[in-house]
Design a protein around this motif. Structure first.
Motif, PDB file in Angstrom:
ATOM      1  N   LEU A   1       0.828  -1.207   0.000  1.00 62.95           N
ATOM      2  CA  LEU A   1       0.000   0.000   0.000  1.00 62.95           C
ATOM      3  C   LEU A   1       0.862   1.256   0.000  1.00 62.95           C
ATOM      4  O   LEU A   1       0.848   2.053   0.953  1.00 62.95           O
TER       5      LEU A   1
ATOM      6  N   GLU B   1      -6.948   9.296  -9.968  1.00 61.40           N
ATOM      7  CA  GLU B   1      -6.096   8.613  -8.982  1.00 61.40           C
ATOM      8  C   GLU B   1      -6.173   9.344  -7.649  1.00 61.40           C
ATOM      9  O   GLU B   1      -6.217  10.568  -7.623  1.00 61.40           O
TER      10      GLU B   1
ATOM     11  N   LYS C   1       3.555  15.232  -3.519  1.00 61.20           N
ATOM     12  CA  LYS C   1       4.619  16.240  -3.444  1.00 61.20           C
ATOM     13  C   LYS C   1       4.086  17.608  -3.847  1.00 61.20           C
ATOM     14  O   LYS C   1       4.833  18.583  -3.836  1.00 61.20           O
TER      15      LYS C   1
ATOM     16  N   HIS D   1      -0.043  16.665  -7.858  1.00 65.65           N
ATOM     17  CA  HIS D   1      -1.206  15.855  -8.246  1.00 65.65           C
ATOM     18  C   HIS D   1      -2.463  16.701  -8.047  1.00 65.65           C
ATOM     19  O   HIS D   1      -2.742  17.143  -6.935  1.00 65.65           O
TER      20      HIS D   1
ATOM     21  N   ASN E   1       3.613   2.200   6.006  1.00 69.87           N
ATOM     22  CA  ASN E   1       3.018   2.974   7.099  1.00 69.87           C
ATOM     23  C   ASN E   1       3.680   2.731   8.445  1.00 69.87           C
ATOM     24  O   ASN E   1       3.238   3.274   9.453  1.00 69.87           O
TER      25      ASN E   1
ATOM     26  N   HIS F   1       7.080  16.164   5.846  1.00 70.86           N
ATOM     27  CA  HIS F   1       7.799  14.941   6.245  1.00 70.86           C
ATOM     28  C   HIS F   1       8.651  15.165   7.487  1.00 70.86           C
ATOM     29  O   HIS F   1       9.093  14.206   8.103  1.00 70.86           O
ATOM     30  N   GLN F   2       8.873  16.426   7.871  1.00 76.06           N
ATOM     31  CA  GLN F   2       9.678  16.700   9.050  1.00 76.06           C
ATOM     32  C   GLN F   2       8.838  16.729  10.334  1.00 76.06           C
ATOM     33  O   GLN F   2       9.379  16.898  11.420  1.00 76.06           O
TER      34      GLN F   2
ATOM     35  N   TRP G   1      -0.401   9.768   6.229  1.00 75.52           N
ATOM     36  CA  TRP G   1       0.351   9.070   7.274  1.00 75.52           C
ATOM     37  C   TRP G   1       1.456   9.980   7.803  1.00 75.52           C
ATOM     38  O   TRP G   1       2.287  10.470   7.051  1.00 75.52           O
TER      39      TRP G   1
ATOM     40  N   ARG H   1       4.550  10.687  10.670  1.00 76.81           N
ATOM     41  CA  ARG H   1       5.510   9.988  11.532  1.00 76.81           C
ATOM     42  C   ARG H   1       5.038  10.084  12.974  1.00 76.81           C
ATOM     43  O   ARG H   1       4.681  11.154  13.451  1.00 76.81           O
TER      44      ARG H   1
ATOM     45  N   LYS I   1       6.400  10.620 -14.255  1.00 73.05           N
ATOM     46  CA  LYS I   1       5.058  10.230 -14.683  1.00 73.05           C
ATOM     47  C   LYS I   1       4.539  11.139 -15.793  1.00 73.05           C
ATOM     48  O   LYS I   1       4.396  12.343 -15.598  1.00 73.05           O
TER      49      LYS I   1
ATOM     50  N   PRO J   1      17.506  16.861   6.814  1.00 73.63           N
ATOM     51  CA  PRO J   1      16.060  16.642   6.979  1.00 73.63           C
ATOM     52  C   PRO J   1      15.236  17.048   5.765  1.00 73.63           C
ATOM     53  O   PRO J   1      14.060  16.697   5.686  1.00 73.63           O
TER      54      PRO J   1
ATOM     55  N   PRO K   1      12.891  13.825   2.148  1.00 75.11           N
ATOM     56  CA  PRO K   1      11.722  13.193   2.763  1.00 75.11           C
ATOM     57  C   PRO K   1      11.888  11.699   2.979  1.00 75.11           C
ATOM     58  O   PRO K   1      11.392  11.149   3.953  1.00 75.11           O
TER      59      PRO K   1
ATOM     60  N   ILE L   1      13.938  10.475   6.372  1.00 71.64           N
ATOM     61  CA  ILE L   1      13.758  11.084   7.682  1.00 71.64           C
ATOM     62  C   ILE L   1      13.378   9.997   8.691  1.00 71.64           C
ATOM     63  O   ILE L   1      12.615   9.085   8.392  1.00 71.64           O
TER      64      ILE L   1
ATOM     65  N   TYR M   1      -6.248  -1.785  10.108  1.00 72.17           N
ATOM     66  CA  TYR M   1      -6.104  -0.496  10.785  1.00 72.17           C
ATOM     67  C   TYR M   1      -6.665  -0.605  12.198  1.00 72.17           C
ATOM     68  O   TYR M   1      -7.716  -1.206  12.408  1.00 72.17           O
TER      69      TYR M   1
END
Lengths: 643, 643
Positions: A325, A382, A388, A391, A536, A561-562, A635, A637, B310, B531, B534, B537, B603
């Motif tokens: 996934l 999609e 990023k 999309h 995940n 992402h940080q 998702w 961290r 893409k 950092p 992505p 990290i 989940y």
């Protein structure tokens, strides 16, 4: 004993703050826009006998299905919201289909106008039976909602022709893209003609038992052969699993291949099982459901992670391995999420268990409505769970299955809310509005008052001119860990009232004015994934009630992402009426990986990152990409708290 | 004053346990196998005038370059290891090139035999100048290592022809795939003919200044046009950055486009800067180096993360955005890592700083040799830093640039170890063996004894029949945080001996038998990423000395993504002679995410994972995929210790 069945949308009203504006925009913006695009792209023009594409224009063999889905959506909309202008467009489009229909009943404008030499030549590739299925669904919807038999008669003649060509004892064919199977069951239910059910079952029974598709792949013209190879592979690598033709349907255990095809086929299997009561089919469905929902489904309800596997014909728009996934590259086609709604709705009526409605609700509030922009004009094909920032929804796609599929879903939402079997009434979804019930001949109006999914309380009121004994079944969603039920302000013993199927079972002599107050606690939950999912691990998703949340870059100064979310984070929840058409926003203080001593070094031997407090803001996943472009993540961290 | 220059491989021997067996396998297995494949695939056959492909056989316009790279590799190998059989094959192949050369000097067997109508028609697509470059490199290598002018004469005639066609005042052309620029500088250095340097500079100077490539893209035959669009895009989206034609080279600041083309071009820029001393070129190179090495390089040294973006022509086999370093999908072509070696080697001689040799060493021990299997028979084209177990080396590729590129790198490794400028001798790499120096006319033999990269000690011994004053410069690698130097058992003040360029500077009157003992501490380091990346990290990579490590599934029972490495993990390091041809294995106790109460739920709202102690085993990254197939990761989830 009557079987459990959905209550049709004509008897349901929706008047809430969440869905009513969406259905209105669907009616006022999306359905007209899709019609316009059908016109502008030539889809309506191709329905004129003798039409040829202009130089540079490319016609497609699936175009009829887009018009059919628009017709279906428009029909549903007319049932709840009469509209003479729309009605005229519907009748005019039906006339086009009627006029171009061949004397033998055949009806596909591409193969009538553009490529007659390929008529019924390649079922695996050319989507004729798929288009027929959508047209049949439109004919049934149009008849059921308007009472007019115009399109129904057309599609019956077409279905009869198909029965003649592919029926018992005739050519052993079946669709490459399933769809007609579930449409034929609808046609059977509407007309009572059991040949349609028989043909549906025949198409299902043939799967995995023949070499029809391999045979069709031989001696194709080069342009078709190239596409054929791309989807199906070739030779010993011919990928029968792509369209679920790898095994007889009753022996299938793992969801494989193209996700939308799988959903439509599983839906038809549930339809046939519902009609025939065949336990073997139900058992196969239960296995497939377990595989999809416990191994191959995103937390948003998205399914089919793969656009295409590197260098192979495998997994095109489809399923891959269990627990695979990926978030950034998630394909998760909007149509596949809608297919999950179709399938789970049918499974629920086969076996009334909340688990199917839980999934249906997950799709509705996340994976499906994510597909359309808040203003109703732009669509996702999609639905990744991470971006990023590159999309975005588009107004239209050359393969345009998703926009009209969303349109027909929204226009027919009413049918998913309630179900009934004689004196058992099921409330599956909590959406403000009412339903007109007929309980043993007695008219009962059941009213829902709620600001779901934002608020926790649902008030149901019974209106009837005569007290009536019936059982109300109220779904206790699986996500809810603390619920209260009051009947006329008297608490119900919740533990005792919950049935094994996850519904509260409230049986009594209901009198007018009786009121049930259901409270479903909606704390912000940090959702963890099974550790077998590599993408995940170490992360959590946020969910409140049925709504899955995400982070968008425009709410944060630190790159997403940080950010790290402590396990014991405390959230504030605010309804912000002016944000994203009104949403509850989640806020908390998390941590942000920062560099106390900025350095340009890409790699360092010493741990130099520190974690500083940082506000984290989450919005509903369905509402992402409605503001300025930027990164998005579902998702996040997860960190152990410092306490 | 003499400029710093590499000491040629003829004067260097390699006798260690790490490289010598690799060079031997390259000589005994890879070089013969590549020759055989050149023969089997028709590459040698195409060098016969009048050859046509057999039915079903497809010839390619880059085939000559593969034979040329093999010739170059074989020539280097003959320089250090004479071999009459190989020598005969080399001479026979050279004869093929000589015989098929056109009277005007033109020499490309594809455009002589297969597509003469395209000769010099499309430089951006057809790789004629690229093939010419490799043939020139082969001619120079063959002459320098054997002293025979046979191939050198052929390539001079070809270069003269190219000068006639594209030289000053002639047609404004340049290669789509850079390579000939660096080759022409080699030819200039070998022959002293400054027209070759002039032409190299001209090719560089034209970049980013013309619309040559756009113009060439017009009116192509359909099959070529399709490829053209795929690489370069079209119309206003014509992607000049793909081949670094977006800006004049002196104005380029960020590495863009196809990574191998970039490396070859930057190498040529360094060559020209070395010859001309032009500061503007050096400044551009310094900027580009900073961008590549501090923003766009994997920890293995891999560069060019993208196979293809893409739906666009962008980033084909190339660079993307800064800090975009996905691990699973890392393209990181073997040839690009080799290109980094070429480029950094040249930069070092332009500006003798350890940072260039640090990168060169990183590539050698990680990104480059990863490209070949331990037995020398299988090659990676792409070098991801994570695998699900489905990425494996192959014996050959239809685009076969990487195998012969590795072969010429390994066969010429000797030239990277030492550099010299008059009385300054640089030891860049620590590889057991010796070098024959000429210091102001005095013969000096410098011997290296070391079991690098596994052991920390390097012993250098001076052998000379007359004491000689010279300065030894020994690289202190950036990864090393504790070094000791002894001269004849007397400690050197390390802090004082280290020059600003990161080399120990040991100047004295060296006499025979003098011994330097260098100890470079090699603890296991946990490497953290900036950092802004992505994908890394919360993760660390393991490195010991110059060797980057990875985890392979076959050493673990728990899926790799479930492992967590505590920040304070203590490692054991063991040299295992029978494992992977002899490697130091790292072992520690980490944590594994496990489920105390196994559940099938995908989940969950409650955190149910616990972390149990679990042995973690790491092997050198270069050695992965040499045992049973399975998952691999370089970046491991990092956890705060429980202490």
């Amino acid at each position: 004993m009557q079987k459990l069945h959905p209550i049709p949308l004509q008897r349901v009203t929706i008047s809430d703050n969440f869905w009513e504006p969406r259905i209105r925009r669907n009616r006022e913006v999306s359905i007209p826009a899709i019609y316009q695009l059908c016109e502008d792209t030539g889809r309506l023009a191709m329905l004129h006998k003798g039409w040829k594409p202009a130089p540079g224009q490319e016609a497609h063999f699936f175009w009829d299905s887009d018009v059919a889905k628009w017709l279906e959506a428009a029909s549903y909309s007319l049932a709840t919201h009469p509209d003479p202008v729309l009605g005229q467009k519907v009748e005019a489009a039906i006339e086009l289909f009627a006029n171009i229909q061949e004397p033998d009943g055949y009806l596909n404008s591409y193969f009538i106008n553009i490529a007659p030499e390929y008529r019924w030549k390649n079922l695996s590739f050319f989507h004729e039976l798929y288009c027929a299925g959508h047209l049949i669904e439109a004919g049934v919807a149009h008849f059921q909602t308007t009472g007019k038999p115009t399109l129904l008669n057309v599609v019956r003649r077409y279905a009869d022709h198909i029965y003649e060509v592919f029926g018992p004892g005739k050519r052993v064919g079946m669709p490459g893209h399933q769809e007609i199977e579930l449409a034929l069951v609808k046609l059977f239910r509407t007309t009572g003609d059991s040949r349609y059910l028989e043909l549906s079952q025949l198409f299902l029974d043939r799967r995995g038992q023949t070499t029809v598709f391999q045979d069709e792949g031989r001696n194709l013209p080069p342009t078709v052969a190239q596409w054929y190879r791309q989807f199906y592979g070739e030779g010993e690598h011919f990928n029968t699993a792509y369209c679920q033709d790898h095994l007889p349907v009753r022996q299938q255990t793992k969801a494989v291949g193209h996700a939308v095809r799988a959903m439509y086929m599983y839906s038809a299997m549930a339809d046939v099982a519902y009609e025939t009561g065949e336990p073997e089919l139900s058992a196969a469905l239960r296995r497939l459901w377990g595989n999809v929902c416990c191994r191959q489904m995103y937390v948003t309800g998205g399914i089919g992670p793969s656009r295409r596997k590197k260098g192979t014909a495998d997994d095109f728009e489809g399923f891959t391995e269990d627990y695979d996934l990926p978030n950034l590259t998630a394909y998760a086609e909007t149509c596949a999420a809608i297919g999950m709604i179709f399938w789970n709705h049918r499974l629920f009526h086969l076996e009334p268990d909340r688990r199917y409605m839980d999934i249906l609700e997950r799709e509705l509030y996340n994976g499906a409505i994510c597909g359309v922009s808040l203003d109703g004009t732009h669509f996702f094909y999609e639905n990744p769970l991470q971006s990023k920032g590159d999309h975005h929804r588009q107004t239209w796609y050359s393969v345009a299955c998703c926009p009209p599929n969303l349109a027909r879903l929204l226009a027919s939402l009413g049918q998913y809310i309630y179900s009934q079997a004689e004196r058992d009434v099921y409330v599956n979804l909590y959406i403000q509005g009412d339903v007109r019930l007929d309980i043993g001949g007695q008219a009962v109006l059941l009213q829902q008052q709620t600001n779901y999914p934002w608020e926790e309380t649902i008030r149901l009121t019974v209106q009837t001119d005569q007290s009536t004994n019936f059982t109300l079944h109220l779904r206790l969603p699986e996500w809810c860990r603390r619920a209260e039920v009051l009947i006329n302000d008297t608490p119900v013993n919740v533990a005792r009232a919950v049935n094994t199927n996850g519904y509260f079972r409230l049986e009594r002599e209901w009198k007018s004015g009786d009121q049930i107050t259901l409270t479903l606690a909606m704390p912000v939950e940090q959702i963890e994934t099974h550790p077998a999912v590599p993408d995940n691990i170490g992360c959590v998703a946020l969910q409140r009630g049925p709504v899955v949340y995400c982070l968008e870059q425009c709410d944060h100064t630190v790159p997403l992402h940080q950010l790290v979310l402590p396990r014991n984070a405390q959230f504030t929840t605010h309804f912000e009426p002016d944000l994203l058409h009104g949403v509850i926003v989640l806020r908390t203080i998390g941590l942000a990986a920062t560099e106390p001593n900025p350095t340009h070094l890409l790699y360092r031997q010493d741990p130099s990152l520190t974690y500083e407090p940082c506000e984290i803001t989450a919005i509903p996943y369905y509402a992402w990409d409605n503001r300025q472009p930027g990164a998005m993540r579902v998702w996040i961290r997860s960190g152990v708290s410092k306490e």
